[in-house]
Design a protein around this motif. Structure first.
Motif, PDB file in Angstrom:
ATOM      1  N   GLY A   1       0.633  -1.063  -0.156  1.00  0.00           N
ATOM      2  CA  GLY A   1       0.084   0.050  -0.081  1.00  0.00           C
ATOM      3  C   GLY A   1       1.080   1.243   0.185  1.00  0.00           C
ATOM      4  O   GLY A   1       2.114   1.174   0.270  1.00  0.00           O
ATOM      5  N   ASP A   2       0.247   2.459  -0.216  1.00  0.00           N
ATOM      6  CA  ASP A   2       0.907   3.871  -0.148  1.00  0.00           C
ATOM      7  C   ASP A   2       1.993   3.753  -1.269  1.00  0.00           C
ATOM      8  O   ASP A   2       2.981   4.419  -1.129  1.00  0.00           O
ATOM      9  N   GLU A   3       1.798   3.164  -2.281  1.00  0.00           N
ATOM     10  CA  GLU A   3       2.901   3.299  -3.504  1.00  0.00           C
ATOM     11  C   GLU A   3       2.541   4.419  -4.111  1.00  0.00           C
ATOM     12  O   GLU A   3       3.564   4.706  -4.995  1.00  0.00           O
TER      13      GLU A   3
ATOM     14  N   ALA B   1      -8.128   3.320   3.134  1.00  0.00           N
ATOM     15  CA  ALA B   1      -7.291   3.662   2.225  1.00  0.00           C
ATOM     16  C   ALA B   1      -7.207   5.342   2.212  1.00  0.00           C
ATOM     17  O   ALA B   1      -7.995   6.119   2.601  1.00  0.00           O
ATOM     18  N   GLY B   2      -6.056   5.689   1.961  1.00  0.00           N
ATOM     19  CA  GLY B   2      -5.647   7.197   2.057  1.00  0.00           C
ATOM     20  C   GLY B   2      -4.641   7.476   0.749  1.00  0.00           C
ATOM     21  O   GLY B   2      -3.729   7.242   0.603  1.00  0.00           O
ATOM     22  N   HIS B   3      -5.174   8.262  -0.349  1.00  0.00           N
ATOM     23  CA  HIS B   3      -4.509   8.391  -1.606  1.00  0.00           C
ATOM     24  C   HIS B   3      -4.612  10.210  -1.334  1.00  0.00           C
ATOM     25  O   HIS B   3      -5.432  10.920  -1.682  1.00  0.00           O
ATOM     26  N   THR B   4      -3.329  10.611  -1.665  1.00  0.00           N
ATOM     27  CA  THR B   4      -3.073  11.932  -1.597  1.00  0.00           C
ATOM     28  C   THR B   4      -2.757  12.273  -3.067  1.00  0.00           C
ATOM     29  O   THR B   4      -2.087  11.724  -3.764  1.00  0.00           O
TER      30      THR B   4
ATOM     31  N   GLY C   1       1.345   7.987   7.670  1.00  0.00           N
ATOM     32  CA  GLY C   1       0.004   7.504   6.976  1.00  0.00           C
ATOM     33  C   GLY C   1      -0.980   8.755   6.780  1.00  0.00           C
ATOM     34  O   GLY C   1      -1.027   9.698   7.497  1.00  0.00           O
ATOM     35  N   THR C   2      -1.557   8.652   5.620  1.00  0.00           N
ATOM     36  CA  THR C   2      -2.462   9.674   5.019  1.00  0.00           C
ATOM     37  C   THR C   2      -3.952   9.479   5.967  1.00  0.00           C
ATOM     38  O   THR C   2      -4.453  10.448   6.174  1.00  0.00           O
ATOM     39  N   THR C   3      -4.305   8.223   6.217  1.00  0.00           N
ATOM     40  CA  THR C   3      -5.318   7.943   7.181  1.00  0.00           C
ATOM     41  C   THR C   3      -5.190   7.996   8.631  1.00  0.00           C
ATOM     42  O   THR C   3      -6.060   8.738   9.348  1.00  0.00           O
TER      43      THR C   3
ATOM     44  N   PRO D   1       3.712   6.619  11.596  1.00  0.00           N
ATOM     45  CA  PRO D   1       5.033   6.518  10.787  1.00  0.00           C
ATOM     46  C   PRO D   1       4.781   5.190  10.160  1.00  0.00           C
ATOM     47  O   PRO D   1       4.532   4.102  10.413  1.00  0.00           O
ATOM     48  N   ARG D   2       5.446   5.145   8.609  1.00  0.00           N
ATOM     49  CA  ARG D   2       5.448   4.113   8.025  1.00  0.00           C
ATOM     50  C   ARG D   2       6.829   3.291   8.193  1.00  0.00           C
ATOM     51  O   ARG D   2       7.948   4.185   8.296  1.00  0.00           O
ATOM     52  N   ARG D   3       6.839   2.058   8.258  1.00  0.00           N
ATOM     53  CA  ARG D   3       8.174   1.285   8.456  1.00  0.00           C
ATOM     54  C   ARG D   3       8.556   1.420   6.920  1.00  0.00           C
ATOM     55  O   ARG D   3       7.908   1.152   6.003  1.00  0.00           O
TER      56      ARG D   3
END
Ligand code: GDP
Ligand code: IMO
Ligand code: MG
Length: 428
Positions: free
Chosen positions: A12-14, A39-42, A297-299, A303-305
């Motif tokens: 995700g978050d690609e 989902a969080g799409h920026t 994360g957008t949602t 912090p993302r790993r």
């Protein structure tokens, strides 16, 4: 080709939102087919950021039809907030369509998601706590409430009553937690129903006619291959099918009507939530990727790993989604690194393996085998032609193409629409 599926190739978050927005210029219809407001799409346009959770990323073009398909789980309160925010940002949502078959996320789903995560203790999944898993559970148990039910006051009342009674029993007896009030939910959701009603249609029938009519359709995946409930790193997955096959059930479109699949690949790997992650970095390189790539994360803001690119994962994604070509995103984030690595295989029990293992216990024992590349320092965000990229960046992309056996048709060098290198015209 007229219909194109956009899938996340990692966890995700690609950058699916950016790529969908970019390709939407040439499409007439954009469809979400699974997931929910987890989902969080920026998407960025002219320096303004738009954060989308349920609304498809084609919405910034007022004339495009944006469809929320039957496979999506819909939190109407969250959708209404999103619609209002978009309107405040000057975005028209007049062409939004919602499937009458989509399942509704209710407050008891959110509460169950939270309680279940606490009950799992150190074995928690790290969900977004948006009630996504429990909503899909009700769908499978055949007690879910769909948009078409919500719009019929008596049907909604009866279904909701049964569900609230059942869930309250679970809250009391399993979790020793407080109960929810039926009347409050009924009133609130009846209000929501009156707001979303005008967007609701039979999207399956609409889509069939649009495709038959030769309209160009984009299917926008949420999450990513490794979060797929069947093919992902189970149980650390979401409850739906982010892979390309998810389109058939989640949008009600048969496989013969799907022409092409593009995988979105971030130039390194990130993951939110728990579960094994072979190429995860705990050093300065990991921090560099998180800070430079704004990997929060957008949602949920978590912090993302972060870790190096993993070609074992990419090859797996190519297989399970039939990915023909890929869009490489965030290549610019790697600028300034002295060295960059790609994992080309895993060392497991003294052997080298190239297939992504099913068992998480096996995956946890896999040691990545890396190929190392020299980095580059030039700012690449203004580059629009592949051959103008620094040679080391070109080498990096070419090696990914060799390892996956497919070409990068798009290379994204910044969050903006124009910060894009195109090597093959899609949707034409
Ligand atoms: P999604 O969930 O797959 O749509 O991805 P997210 O929107 O959650 O995360 C991707 C983030 O990276 C967003 O903030 C995008 O604006 C941003 N982004 C997308 N492509 C690029 C790129 O090529 N370079 C940079 N620097 N940022 C990008
Ligand atoms: P986009 O579309 C990254 C992760 C959660 C958790 C697991 C299950 O922006 O790529 P869930 O709430 O779905 O039951 O959580 O899935 N997850 C995501 N990770 N991007 C997402 O969406 C995600 N949606 C869910 O962090 O590990
Ligand atoms: Mg995201």
């Amino acid at each position: 080709m007229p219909t194109l599926v956009i899938v996340g190739s990692q966890w995700g978050d690609e950058g699916k939102g950016k790529i969908t927005d970019y390709l939407a210029e040439k499409a007439e219809v954009v469809v979400r087919y699974q997931g929910g407001n987890n989902a969080g799409h920026t998407v960025e346009k002219d320096g303004t950021q738009y954060k989308l959770h349920l609304v498809p990323s084609g919405i910034l073009y007022p004339e495009k039809i944006c469809i929320i398909g039957n496979g999506v789980v819909l939190d109407p309160g969250s959708l209404i907030d999103e619609i209002n925010t978009l309107k405040e940002q000057g975005v028209s949502v007049e062409n939004l369509k919602i499937s009458d078959r989509a399942h509704i996320v209710l407050p008891y789903h959110i509460k169950l998601d939270e309680l279940e995560e606490v009950a799992k203790g150190k074995n928690d999944i790290g969900t977004t706590k948006r009630g996504i898993g429990p909503c899909y559970m009700d769908k499978s148990e055949r007690i879910g409430i769909r948009v078409c039910d919500l719009l019929k006051p008596e049907v909604f009342k009866n279904k909701l009553k049964l569900n609230v009674e059942k869930k309250n029993k679970i809250f009391r007896e399993v979790y020793d937690a407080g109960e929810l009030n039926f009347e409050e939910i009924y009133e609130k959701y009846s209000r929501y129903a009156s707001i979303i009603k005008s967007y609701v249609v039979d999207t399956t029938s609409l889509l069939y006619d649009l495709i038959k009519d030769g309209k160009k359709v984009l299917f926008e995946g949420a999450q990513g291959t490794l979060l797929d409930i069947d093919l992902g790193t189970y149980p650390y997955v979401t409850a739906s099918h982010p892979i390309s096959g998810g389109v058939t059930v989640g949008a009600g479109v048969g496989p013969t009507m799907i022409n092409d699949v593009i995988g979105v690949v971030k130039a390194y790997t990130t993951r939110v939530g728990k579960g094994p992650f072979p190429t995860e970095l705990f050093d300065d390189y990991g921090n560099f990727l998180r800070e430079k790539g704004h990997e929060y994360g957008t949602t949920t803001g978590r912090p993302r790993r972060c870790g190096w690119l993993d070609a074992v994962i990419l090859s797996f994604s190519v297989k399970v989604s039939g990915i023909r070509t890929f869009a490489l995103t965030k290549l610019d984030t790697l600028t300034g690194l002295d060295k960059i690595k790609i994992c080309t295989g895993y060392r497991f029990n003294g052997e080298i393996i190239k297939d992504f293992p099913a068992s998480l216990e096996d995956l946890a024992m896999c040691e990545p085998i890396y190929e190392e590349f020299d980095g580059w320092n030039e700012n690449i965000s203004n580059i629009r032609k592949f051959q103008d990229l620094p040679l080391n960046a070109q080498k990096y992309v070419k090696r990914i193409e060799e390892l996956t056996g497919i070409n990068a048709s798009i290379i994204s060098v910044g969050p903006g629409r124009e910060e894009t290198i195109v090597r093959e015209e899609l949707m034409s």
